[in-house]
Design an enzyme around this catalytic site. Structure first.
Site, short mmCIF file in Angstrom:
data_model
loop_
_atom_site.label_atom_id
_atom_site.label_comp_id
_atom_site.label_asym_id
_atom_site.label_seq_id
_atom_site.Cartn_x
_atom_site.Cartn_y
_atom_site.Cartn_z
N MET A 30 0.83 -1.20 0.00
CA MET A 30 0.00 0.00 0.00
C MET A 30 0.87 1.26 0.00
O MET A 30 0.40 2.36 0.30
CB MET A 30 -0.94 0.00 1.20
CG MET A 30 -1.90 -1.18 1.17
SD MET A 30 -3.40 -0.91 2.11
CE MET A 30 -2.75 -0.61 3.74
N TYR A 32 4.02 4.04 0.80
CA TYR A 32 4.71 4.68 1.92
C TYR A 32 5.78 3.70 2.42
O TYR A 32 5.80 3.29 3.58
CB TYR A 32 3.75 5.11 3.03
CG TYR A 32 4.26 6.34 3.75
CD1 TYR A 32 4.23 7.59 3.12
CD2 TYR A 32 4.83 6.26 5.00
CE1 TYR A 32 4.74 8.71 3.74
CE2 TYR A 32 5.35 7.37 5.63
CZ TYR A 32 5.29 8.60 5.00
OH TYR A 32 5.81 9.70 5.61
N GLY A 36 10.94 -2.68 5.57
CA GLY A 36 10.18 -3.94 5.56
C GLY A 36 9.76 -4.29 4.14
O GLY A 36 9.96 -5.41 3.66
N HIS A 37 9.16 -3.31 3.45
CA HIS A 37 8.78 -3.53 2.06
C HIS A 37 10.02 -3.84 1.21
O HIS A 37 9.99 -4.70 0.33
CB HIS A 37 8.11 -2.28 1.47
CG HIS A 37 6.86 -1.86 2.17
ND1 HIS A 37 6.80 -0.73 2.95
CD2 HIS A 37 5.61 -2.40 2.20
CE1 HIS A 37 5.56 -0.59 3.42
NE2 HIS A 37 4.82 -1.59 2.99
N GLN A 153 -2.81 -12.16 7.82
CA GLN A 153 -2.93 -11.96 6.37
C GLN A 153 -2.25 -13.10 5.61
O GLN A 153 -2.78 -13.60 4.62
CB GLN A 153 -2.30 -10.62 5.99
CG GLN A 153 -2.23 -10.33 4.51
CD GLN A 153 -1.84 -8.89 4.26
OE1 GLN A 153 -2.68 -8.00 4.28
NE2 GLN A 153 -0.56 -8.65 4.02
N SER A 185 6.40 -0.09 10.18
CA SER A 185 5.03 -0.01 9.66
C SER A 185 4.83 1.39 9.10
O SER A 185 5.36 2.37 9.64
CB SER A 185 4.02 -0.24 10.79
OG SER A 185 2.74 0.23 10.41
P1 AMP Z 1 1.42 -2.82 3.50
O1 AMP Z 1 1.99 -1.80 2.58
O2 AMP Z 1 1.38 -2.41 4.92
O3 AMP Z 1 0.13 -3.42 2.99
O4 AMP Z 1 2.47 -4.02 3.48
C1 AMP Z 1 2.84 -4.65 2.27
C2 AMP Z 1 3.61 -5.90 2.59
O5 AMP Z 1 4.78 -5.55 3.34
C3 AMP Z 1 2.81 -6.89 3.44
O6 AMP Z 1 3.05 -8.22 2.98
C4 AMP Z 1 3.37 -6.66 4.81
O7 AMP Z 1 3.27 -7.80 5.64
C5 AMP Z 1 4.83 -6.36 4.50
N1 AMP Z 1 5.44 -5.64 5.61
C6 AMP Z 1 4.97 -4.54 6.25
N2 AMP Z 1 5.77 -4.21 7.28
C7 AMP Z 1 6.77 -5.11 7.29
C8 AMP Z 1 7.92 -5.33 8.13
N3 AMP Z 1 8.21 -4.52 9.15
N4 AMP Z 1 8.72 -6.37 7.85
C9 AMP Z 1 8.45 -7.19 6.82
N5 AMP Z 1 7.39 -7.06 6.00
C10 AMP Z 1 6.56 -6.05 6.24
#
Ligand code: AMP
Length: 280
Positions: A30, A32, A36-37, A153, A185
């Site tokens: 999503m 930003y 992690g991404h 998820q 996050s």
């Molecule tokens: P989001 O943009 O929050 O929907 O996250 C996109 C993907 O990145 C999802 O598969 C999340 O689980 C993963 N993600 C988000 N935060 C982290 C993190 N701190 N470490 C690893 N993966 C992450």
């Protein structure tokens, strides 16, 4: 990196690569973006010939009272990060491209969606399952990358893939954390300096839960330990703590095999989630 906003354009770009037997790795996000991404994109880059990343804030997974409108967005920064990380295609559709008409089809894994996150966000995982299935049909990846950070998820998407025989491999990447343990996050940006300082208490409580589990305590006692630790932080307001089977999301009493310790807490208005997988 090719930036694509239309489904047809992405399909046209990927088709010759697929015909040439190039493997396609897909990272749905999503935006930003943070480290992690980036870890997901790096894993895809290492394992696949072609890397596709989507940036789409999916309105369907937000309830009307949630932060869809205010969810942080920074398209230019995301593009720079993804380009530097070796992304081949950035798919960045607008809402009308993904949802051009009223949806009459439901995609859901109810059994896995009503506890934990689903307890607080009852429509969330139906929104996730729907957009993930749509994106899989658009990209048709060989491998798709998800973060363990969102453990429920992962369970929902895994079951969706199994139940519907989707021909792709799910790859789960460990949670990337700040040095003090806070899971990265996009929502961490909402935290005030005081809340940011208090936020690692979520992870630290899960660590205490892990110690209790390793010491042989049963599920309900481990859950109570996590709850007690979160309650010790005055700026944290517990939403839930749970000790569950990571595939079924059902509570586990007798702690053997793989166990997921999960928790969510509010720091001010910001709701953060985290989890640990423990092998017992
Ligand atoms: P989001 O943009 O929050 O929907 O996250 C996109 C993907 O990145 C999802 O598969 C999340 O689980 C993963 N993600 C988000 N935060 C982290 C993190 N701190 N470490 C690893 N993966 C992450």
């Amino acid at each position: 990196m090719q930036v694509v906003t239309r489904i047809a354009e992405l399909r046209a770009g990927l088709e010759p690569l697929r015909r040439a037997s190039r493997s396609i790795g897909f990272v749905p996000t999503m935006g930003y973006l943070h480290r992690g991404h980036e870890a997901l994109v790096r894993a895809a880059r290492e394992e696949c010939d072609v890397v596709v990343v989507s940036v789409f804030v999916n309105p369907l997974q937000f309830a009307p009272n949630e932060d869809f409108e205010s969810y942080p967005r920074d398209s230019e920064r995301d593009r720079a990060i993804l380009s530097a990380a070796g992304t081949d295609f950035l798919f960045q559709p607008d809402v009308a491209e993904i949802y051009p008409r009223q949806l009459l089809t439901e995609v859901a894994v109810p059994e896995l969606s009503h506890t934990l996150e689903g307890g607080t966000r009852p429509t969330h995982f139906q929104g996730v399952a729907t957009v993930v299935l749509k994106l899989f049909h658009i990209v048709w990846p060989d491998k798709a990358y998800f973060g363990q950070k969102d453990g429920q998820q992962v369970a929902v998407v895994r079951r969706l893939c199994q139940d519907l025989d989707l021909p792709l491999e799910l790859r789960v990447v460990p949670t990337v954390r700040e040095p003090d343990g806070l899971a990265l996050s996009s929502r961490n940006v909402y935290l005030s300096p005081e809340q940011r300082e208090a936020a690692p208490s979520l992870y630290l409580a899960l660590e205490k839960g892990r110690e209790a589990a390793l010491a042989g305590m049963e599920g309900s006692a481990v859950q109570a330990e996590i709850e007690r630790r979160i309650a010790e932080e005055p700026l944290a307001r517990l939403d839930y703590a749970a000790v569950v089977d990571p595939d079924t999301m059902q509570p586990k009493a007798d702690l053997t095999g793989r166990v997921m310790l999960a928790a969510a807490a509010y720091f001010g208005k910001t709701r953060l989630i985290d989890n640990l997988i423990v092998d017992l």
